[in-house]
Design an enzyme around this catalytic site. Structure first.
Site, PDB file in Angstrom:
ATOM      1  N   SER A 129       0.792  -1.231   0.000  1.00  0.00           N
ATOM      2  CA  SER A 129       0.000   0.000   0.000  1.00  0.00           C
ATOM      3  C   SER A 129       0.821   1.277   0.000  1.00  0.00           C
ATOM      4  O   SER A 129       0.308   2.332  -0.337  1.00  0.00           O
ATOM      5  CB  SER A 129      -0.925   0.018   1.197  1.00  0.00           C
ATOM      6  OG  SER A 129      -0.173   0.163   2.370  1.00  0.00           O
ATOM      7  N   HIS A 143      -5.268  -4.456  -0.033  1.00  0.00           N
ATOM      8  CA  HIS A 143      -5.295  -3.308  -0.959  1.00  0.00           C
ATOM      9  C   HIS A 143      -5.620  -3.723  -2.387  1.00  0.00           C
ATOM     10  O   HIS A 143      -5.381  -2.965  -3.329  1.00  0.00           O
ATOM     11  CB  HIS A 143      -3.970  -2.543  -0.885  1.00  0.00           C
ATOM     12  CG  HIS A 143      -3.806  -1.890   0.447  1.00  0.00           C
ATOM     13  ND1 HIS A 143      -4.382  -0.685   0.768  1.00  0.00           N
ATOM     14  CD2 HIS A 143      -3.191  -2.328   1.573  1.00  0.00           C
ATOM     15  CE1 HIS A 143      -4.109  -0.378   2.028  1.00  0.00           C
ATOM     16  NE2 HIS A 143      -3.383  -1.358   2.543  1.00  0.00           N
ATOM     17  N   LYS A 197     -11.833  -1.259   3.020  1.00  0.00           N
ATOM     18  CA  LYS A 197     -11.230  -0.382   2.010  1.00  0.00           C
ATOM     19  C   LYS A 197     -12.166  -0.375   0.787  1.00  0.00           C
ATOM     20  O   LYS A 197     -13.207   0.274   0.874  1.00  0.00           O
ATOM     21  CB  LYS A 197      -9.793  -0.799   1.764  1.00  0.00           C
ATOM     22  CG  LYS A 197      -9.002  -0.757   3.110  1.00  0.00           C
ATOM     23  CD  LYS A 197      -7.545  -0.807   2.991  1.00  0.00           C
ATOM     24  CE  LYS A 197      -6.835  -1.075   4.316  1.00  0.00           C
ATOM     25  NZ  LYS A 197      -6.841   0.021   5.284  1.00  0.00           N
TER      26      LYS A 197
HETATM   27  C1  LIG Z   1      -1.672  -4.636   4.164  1.00  0.00           C
HETATM   28  C2  LIG Z   1      -2.678  -4.443   5.228  1.00  0.00           C
HETATM   29  N1  LIG Z   1      -3.155  -5.517   5.887  1.00  0.00           N
HETATM   30  C3  LIG Z   1      -4.063  -5.370   6.865  1.00  0.00           C
HETATM   31  C4  LIG Z   1      -4.547  -4.141   7.232  1.00  0.00           C
HETATM   32  C5  LIG Z   1      -5.573  -4.034   8.314  1.00  0.00           C
HETATM   33  O1  LIG Z   1      -6.846  -3.963   7.754  1.00  0.00           O
HETATM   34  P1  LIG Z   1      -8.025  -3.223   8.533  1.00  0.00           P
HETATM   35  O2  LIG Z   1      -7.904  -1.771   8.243  1.00  0.00           O
HETATM   36  O3  LIG Z   1      -9.267  -3.854   8.010  1.00  0.00           O
HETATM   37  O4  LIG Z   1      -7.809  -3.506   9.988  1.00  0.00           O
HETATM   38  C6  LIG Z   1      -4.089  -2.998   6.588  1.00  0.00           C
HETATM   39  C7  LIG Z   1      -4.605  -1.666   6.975  1.00  0.00           C
HETATM   40  O5  LIG Z   1      -4.343  -0.654   6.416  1.00  0.00           O
HETATM   41  C8  LIG Z   1      -3.115  -3.142   5.570  1.00  0.00           C
HETATM   42  O6  LIG Z   1      -2.622  -2.078   4.928  1.00  0.00           O
END
Ligand SMILES: Cc1ncc(COP(=O)(O)O)c(C=O)c1O
Length: 412
Positions: A188, A216, A247
């Protein structure tokens, strides 16, 4: 110890390094996304949000809102417990069934967030599979790192998106040793995409399980939008697909999708699943409506890619230094925490553009950036205004000469 003094000192450190986090106080406006109200200085200001992870604007989609409202009316606000103790609502069951078929897997399991999904699944696997060794991409998200750490199994970090390095590390173990390769599809912060097929080749050669974070990518890649594994035709080679509902799905929550026995195992042994109350039924209903819509509407993904490509082109034409991202994410490199914050403040206060500065520890020191995420709802006029405003800020802060070599190369 003088606790108050300690806290104040640590906060002062962050401020002096320019990495103290200030939240933009926003009110999202249904039907007007990406426009929002920003509460500041005792007033509200209209701003265009350019850094939302509601990548497709599904948080305000009429189907999603209608589903949430209907479930709220039918079921009330909360779920009423953990999944095991009165907290399994029929919407959870329907959503898990939908997520399983969406991902081409037997089964799926919901969590209250993508973070909890990663932390719980990876720690439960690492802690309980006897002699398990985890191989983790060096740029994996904190939720995966924490999950692996809590699993307390042996761990190796492989170079980012480097199947050869992974192969070398895996080669130190006999085939019988249980192994998990944990990685993401779209990263991301740089917007790059992992070579999924090559990583699967290596993992299979060493009889390792694969754990893929599609946070993402979900909603945005593949014919039905389940992620890059679908796009690349490798879903059946990934043991566990993890994702978020927060997201591109536009709501909140997380999930894993895998074989029936694997999902049942995490359901039965995972503390972050067992001991936490389930998501409200209205949230599950909203996510269900969103997933159903996205599966049936590839044109939204096409529009999203077009908007991202156009925005990249327009910024590059004006010499704004972006990383050469192959995804919908556009990292604009600043390379200095204080300047990054200053640029973001000017954009917000003077141009009505909200792009949050991204600083250490989210990215390494010296690679501070503004991360732009165009959605299908950012129109041409908004984009022209964004580019003009960035040019003005770049001139004002003399950022052209400041950006790091990596970004300079991208701008050539
Ligand atoms: C690569 C990645 N995995 C997991 C998460 C966590 O997801 P959540 O926002 O649903 O807790 C994020 C959050 O930005 C993330 O960027």
């Amino acid at each position: 110890m003088d606790y108050e003094h300690y806290f104040a000192k640590r906060i002062a450190e962050l401020k002096s390094e320019g990495r103290y986090r200030v939240f933009a106080d926003l009110e999202r406006q249904r039907g007007r996304f990406p426009v929002a109200l920003n509460y500041r200085d005792g007033k509200t200001h209209e701003v265009v949000v350019w850094c939302s992870n509601d990548y497709l604007g599904m948080g305000q989609h009429p189907d999603v809102i209608a589903a949430a409202q209907e479930a709220l009316d039918r079921c009330g606000a909360g779920a009423g417990g953990t999944r095991n103790i009165s907290g399994t609502n029929h919407y959870h069951v329907l959503l898990e069934e939908e997520l399983a078929t969406f991902n081409g897997k037997d089964s799926a399991l919901l969590f209250t967030s993508g973070y909890v999904a990663n932390q719980t699944a990876l720690s439960t696997l690492g802690a309980n599979i006897p002699g398990c060794v985890v191989f983790s991409d060096e740029l994996n998200h904190n939720s995966m790192i924490e999950g692996i750490r809590h699993g307390r199994s042996a761990k190796h970090v492989f170079r980012h998106n480097d199947p050869e390095n992974l192969d070398q590390l895996l080669s130190a173990y006999p085939k019988e040793t249980p192994k998990i390769v944990a990685f993401e599809s779209v990263y991301s912060m740089d917007g790059d995409i992992a070579p999924l097929a090559e990583i699967c080749d290596v993992a299979e050669a060493h009889n390792a399980m694969t754990y893929l974070d599609e946070v993402h990518a979900v909603g945005m890649y593949g014919a039905e939008g389940s992620g890059v594994a679908e796009r690349d035709g490798v879903r059946d080679r990934i043991s566990i697909i993890q994702g978020t509902l927060a997201k591109a799905i536009g709501v909140v929550g997380g999930y894993i999708a895998a074989s029936e026995s694997c999902v049942d195992y995490v359901r039965s042994y995972g503390p972050g699943f067992i001991f936490s109350s389930s998501m409200p039924p209205a949230v599950a209903a909203a996510a269900l409506a969103s997933v159903r819509f996205l599966r049936a509407h590839p044109e939204l993904r096409d529009k999203h890619q077009e908007r991202a490509a156009t925005c990249k082109r327009l910024l590059t034409e004006k010499g704004i230094p972006i990383l050469p991202s192959v995804s919908h994410i556009i990292p604009v490199m600043v390379g200095n925490a204080a300047l990054c914050k200053q640029a973001s403040d000017i954009l917000l206060n003077e141009f009505g553009i909200y792009v949050q500065p991204i600083n250490f520890p989210t990215v390494p020191v010296g690679t501070e950036r503004l991360r732009i995420t165009p959605t299908p709802l950012h129109d041409d006029a908004m984009m022209a205004h964004l580019v003009e405003s960035f040019c003005a800020v770049w001139d004002r802060l003399d950022l052209h000469k400041n950006h790091p070599a990596k970004a300079a190369k991208a701008a050539e």
